[in-house]
Write an enzyme that holds these catalytic residues in place. Structure first.
Site, mmCIF file in Angstrom:
data_model
loop_
_atom_site.group_PDB
_atom_site.id
_atom_site.type_symbol
_atom_site.label_atom_id
_atom_site.label_comp_id
_atom_site.label_asym_id
_atom_site.label_seq_id
_atom_site.Cartn_x
_atom_site.Cartn_y
_atom_site.Cartn_z
ATOM 1 N N ASP A 137 49.231 38.019 51.551
ATOM 2 C CA ASP A 137 47.886 37.608 51.577
ATOM 3 C C ASP A 137 48.537 35.917 51.565
ATOM 4 O O ASP A 137 48.231 34.454 51.233
ATOM 5 C CB ASP A 137 46.927 37.122 50.381
ATOM 6 C CG ASP A 137 46.088 37.861 49.992
ATOM 7 O OD1 ASP A 137 45.791 38.921 51.044
ATOM 8 O OD2 ASP A 137 45.566 38.433 49.188
ATOM 9 N N LYS A 196 41.326 31.664 46.306
ATOM 10 C CA LYS A 196 41.145 32.663 47.625
ATOM 11 C C LYS A 196 39.796 34.086 47.452
ATOM 12 O O LYS A 196 39.822 34.758 46.755
ATOM 13 C CB LYS A 196 41.700 32.912 48.804
ATOM 14 C CG LYS A 196 41.951 34.256 49.112
ATOM 15 C CD LYS A 196 42.038 35.355 48.983
ATOM 16 C CE LYS A 196 42.710 37.078 48.679
ATOM 17 N NZ LYS A 196 42.419 37.630 48.012
HETATM 18 O O1 C5P Z 1 51.637 42.054 50.391
HETATM 19 P P1 C5P Z 1 51.132 42.253 49.293
HETATM 20 O O2 C5P Z 1 52.639 42.865 48.261
HETATM 21 O O3 C5P Z 1 49.779 41.613 48.320
HETATM 22 O O4 C5P Z 1 50.042 43.491 48.684
HETATM 23 C C1 C5P Z 1 50.411 44.254 48.244
HETATM 24 C C2 C5P Z 1 50.175 46.230 48.309
HETATM 25 O O5 C5P Z 1 48.878 46.405 48.819
HETATM 26 C C3 C5P Z 1 50.828 46.818 49.605
HETATM 27 O O6 C5P Z 1 51.933 47.075 48.693
HETATM 28 C C4 C5P Z 1 50.462 47.742 49.839
HETATM 29 O O7 C5P Z 1 50.070 48.866 49.111
HETATM 30 C C5 C5P Z 1 48.568 47.098 49.688
HETATM 31 N N1 C5P Z 1 48.305 46.460 51.238
HETATM 32 C C6 C5P Z 1 47.691 48.002 52.116
HETATM 33 N N2 C5P Z 1 47.823 46.642 53.487
HETATM 34 C C7 C5P Z 1 47.450 45.445 53.528
HETATM 35 C C8 C5P Z 1 48.050 44.436 52.201
HETATM 36 C C9 C5P Z 1 48.284 45.497 51.045
HETATM 37 O O8 C5P Z 1 48.147 48.945 52.132
HETATM 38 N N3 C5P Z 1 46.999 45.266 54.245
#
Ligand code: C5P
Length: 315
Positions: free
Chosen positions: A136, A11
C-alpha cells in the site's frame, strides 16, 4: 538543523477484489484506493549521523519494524548524502485497522527525505522504493484515487469522484493483514464478494453516489466476518442507524459507514458512538487541495513545531 513536517493520510479501498495467490505468496488484487482526510503527523529532522524514531504510541516499534524507520533506512542505504535523521510520529490513524497507517508513515518518510535532502527523486523512483516496503505504500505517496493491481502497487490514477462522507468505526482489536489473507486462502473464495473495479470507476466518473455505494465491496470481509460474525451484525446495525452503505476498510477490522452529506455523517457518528468499545471517527475523502497542503513546515528545526491541536482535526 533542517526539518520537515508532513501529514500522512490514510486510505480505504472502495472495492477490493482478491484474485489468485501468486507463487511469491502475495495475492493478485484489483482494488480502487481512495485517500481519506485522517492523518498522522510525521516530522523528519536532519542530524549529523544515525537514524532514530520516536512515536507517541509506545506500543509501536520505536525503531526497526516501524515501516517509517524501515523506509528511512532504505533511503539512507541508497543515498549516502543522507547523513542522519530523527523521525517523530504523532499517530491519529488507528493501528492495524485496514487504514494503511503504517504505509502512510512510510510514504511520508520517503517523500520527506526526498525534500529535506533535496534529492530530486521522481515519483516513479519513490514508487519503486515504496513497493519494496509494502503493497500500500506506493498509493500512500499520493493518496487521491487509483486503481491498484498486481499486489496493489501497480497504480493507475482514477477520477476521485464526489466527496464521500464517512464514519469510521474500529472495534477494540487489531488485525494482521497477513493472517487475514491466510484465512482467505483456507476458505472457498467463490463464496466471497468479488466487486468490480470498473463499476466503481464509472460511478466515480459519473459523480453518482448511488452507483458508488452499489459498486462497493471487499472480498476480505468474507474471512474477517467469518471469524468475527458480530462485525457483520454491527455493519447491519450501522445501516439501520442511517448509513447509505457499510464497507470494511482494507483487511479490517475498521468499518466505514457512508453518508450523503456532512450533516448526515455527523448524525450517524453520534448514533454510532453508542456502540460500546468502538472508536468512532468522522472523516471524508481526500481532495487535491488537501494533498497540496500536506507539507506543514520546511525550515530550521529551531522554529516552534505546530502542535497537532493547531491542525484541523477530526472528531
Ligand atoms: O505488502 P504488505 O506488507 O502490506 O502485506 C502484508 C501481508 O499481507 C503480506 O505479507 C501478505 O501475507 C499479505 N498480502 C497478500 N497479498 C497482497 C497484499 C498483502 O497476500 N496483495
Amino acid at each position: 538543523m533542517k526539518k520537515i513536517i508532513l501529514k500522512a493520510f490514510g486510505k480505504i479501498n472502495l472495492t477490493l477484489d482478491v484474485q489468485d495467490r501468486r507463487p511469491d505468496g502475495y495475492h493478485r488484487l484489483s482494488t480502487v484506493f481512495r485517500g481519506i482526510h485522517l492523518f498522522d503527523l510525521i516530522s523528519l529532522e536532519k542530524k549529523e549521523e544515525g537514524l532514530t524514531l520516536e512515536a507517541d504510541r509506545k506500543d509501536l516499534p520505536q525503531g526497526p519494524g516501524n515501516l517509517a524507520y524501515d523506509a528511512a533506512l532504505l533511503m539512507m542505504e541508497k543515498f549516502p548524502q543522507i547523513s542522519g535523521v530523527h523521525i517523530r510520529i504523532i499517530k491519529k490513524i488507528p493501528v492495524m485497522a485496514g487504514l494503511a497507517g503504517g504505509s502512510a508513515d512510510a510514504a511520508a518518510a520517503l517523500t520527506g527525505l526526498n525534500l529535506l535532502y533535496e534529492l530530486g527523486l521522481s515519483r516513479e523512483t519513490l514508487e519503486a522504493f515504496a513497493s519494496e516496503l509494502g503493497s500500500d505504500v506506493a498509493f500512500c505517496l499520493y493518496p487521491l484515487a487509483a486503481l491498484g493491481e498486481g499486489r496493489g502497487e501497480i497504480l493507475t490514477p482514477v477520477d476521485p469522484g464526489p466527496m464521500l462522507w464517512m464514519v469510521l468505526a474500529k472495534p477494540s482489536f487489531a488485525l494482521s493483514t497477513a493472517e487475514i489473507y491466510l484465512h482467505y486462502d483456507q476458505m472457498n473464495a467463490a463464496l466471497a464478494t468479488h466487486p468490480n473495479a470498473r463499476n466503481m470507476i464509472l460511478g466515480l466518473e459519473n459523480q453518482d453516489l448511488g452507483e458508488i455505494y452499489r459498486a462497493m465491496g471487499n472480498a476480505l470481509e468474507y474471512p474477517v466476518f467469518k471469524i468475527y460474525p458480530y462485525l457483520a451484525q454491527w455493519g447491519r446495525d450501522f445501516r439501520r442507524m442511517g448509513a447509505e452503505a457499510v464497507l470494511m476498510a482494507g483487511s479490517g477490522p475498521t468499518l466505514a459507514a457512508f453518508a450523503r452529506e456532512e450533516e448526515q455523517a455527523r448524525m450517524l457518528a453520534s448514533h454510532m458512538k453508542r456502540a460500546e468499545g468502538w472508536t468512532v471517527l468522522l472523516t471524508r475523502s481526500l481532495t487535491e487541495e488537501d494533498l497540496n497542503r500536506s507539507m506543514i513546515y520546511l525550515g530550521e528545526a529551531s522554529v516552534e513545531e505546530n502542535p497537532i491541536e493547531d491542525i484541523e482535526g477530526e472528531e
